[in-house]
Enzyme design. Structure first.
Site, PDB file in Angstrom:
ATOM      1  N   LYS A   1       0.858  -1.183   0.000  1.00 14.63           N
ATOM      2  CA  LYS A   1       0.000   0.000   0.000  1.00 14.63           C
ATOM      3  C   LYS A   1       0.891   1.229   0.000  1.00 14.63           C
ATOM      4  CE  LYS A   1      -3.382   2.474   2.869  1.00 14.63           C
ATOM      5  NZ  LYS A   1      -4.182   2.413   4.132  1.00 14.63           N
TER       6      LYS A   1
ATOM      7  N   ASP B   1     -13.663   2.608   9.944  1.00 14.94           N
ATOM      8  CA  ASP B   1     -13.911   2.587   8.495  1.00 14.94           C
ATOM      9  C   ASP B   1     -14.196   1.160   8.026  1.00 14.94           C
ATOM     10  OD1 ASP B   1     -14.257   3.744   6.011  1.00 14.94           O
ATOM     11  OD2 ASP B   1     -12.152   3.621   5.463  1.00 14.94           O
TER      12      ASP B   1
END
Length: 294
Positions: free
Chosen positions: A11, A118
């Site tokens: 990422k 989230d």
């Protein structure tokens, strides 16, 4: 790809100068967690490189930060790719396994005083065996031992999964429960929002195997009730904790296991002896252990 041949997912944070706090927060959370239902964190890298560029008509040299996070690679991608209604897609066993796994992963995070903030299908990844793993801790918060709530100036997240209390800037463990409820309803129906339990049961009744229909319909019912309770606008009306949810799921799972055990026993070959037939005493089988051959 690592030296041992293991594939990894990387990422890369864009505009890293804007996300210093988010990067540190995510690394802090990832270092703390190790659970089968949380994506495995392998490591991180921070690198600074000089870069020549034009700025306001002038030629300048600047240091550019590169921030990378490395995780295990999960080939089946994210859960959102498998969200469908009851008539197509994953069968009930796989969906039930995913619901259980997400709950266990979230419970582990809460035990370690981490609020995800989230939680959504895009942040739930699936491995080769469709085992769910919670990912992306960029917005997560870590509480201290005595902390159960916090107030913040900004709450980022995804509309549709954010708990209503985000407007008050209040963060508690039940914030994640709302997101969990939305996900459970999605897994059951293929869409977000409130659904009537009986309608959900009817949609599944035509697809379940006749031999396991009753127990699986009960599992669907329990999951639907949990999902609806979790999306209550009033946090106080949501389940007390993820542990409470897991306890309810375990009851239906144990019923399923009992049925499987009974089927296994009934499928074993039965040896019928004629009346008067001599059967050797079972204690003779111990001879191999009591008197080993040399």
């Amino acid at each position: 790809m690592l030296e041992n041949g293991e594939a990894i997912a990387v990422k890369r944070l864009s505009k890293t100068y804007m996300y210093e706090k988010e990067f540190l927060r995510e690394v802090e959370c990832l270092i703390k967690v190790k659970h089968k239902n949380v994506v495995r964190f392998i490591g991180y890298c921070v690198d600074s490189q000089g870069r020549a560029d034009s700025y306001n008509g002038k030629f300048v040299m600047a240091d550019v930060l590169q921030r990378l996070l490395c995780f295990e690679y999960l080939p089946h991608g994210a859960l959102d790719q498998y969200i469908t209604d009851a008539s197509t897609g994953l069968d009930w066993r796989k969906r039930y396994k995913i619901i259980n796994g997400v709950c266990e992963g979230l419970h582990y995070l809460h035990q370690n005083r981490i609020i995800h903030l989230d939680l959504k299908p895009q942040n739930i990844l699936l491995d080769d065996n469709m085992l769910p793993k919670i990912a992306d801790f960029g917005l997560a918060r870590c509480f201290n031992e005595k902390q159960s709530r916090a107030f913040t100036t900004k709450i980022w997240g995804t509309v549709g999964y954010l708990a209503p209390e985000f407007s008050n800037r209040e963060v508690t463990y039940r914030f994640d429960l709302y997101s969990l409820g939305v996900i459970i309803i999605e897994i059951l129906t293929g869409k977000r929002g409130y659904e009537d339990v009986e309608n959900i049961l009817e949609s599944w009744s035509y697809r379940l195997d006749k031999s396991e229909r009753d127990i699986q319909l009960e599992q669907v019912r329990v999951c639907a009730e949990i999902g609806i309770e979790c999306i209550e606008s009033n946090p106080a009306k949501r389940p007390v904790s993820v542990q409470h949810i897991i306890t309810r799921l375990d009851e239906t799972r144990s019923m399923d296991s009992s049925i499987e055990a009974a089927v296994t026993r009934s499928s074993r070959p039965q040896v019928m002896l004629a009346p008067g037939t001599w059967r050797p005493p079972t204690t003779l089988h111990l001879g191999a252990f009591l008197y080993p051959s040399f």
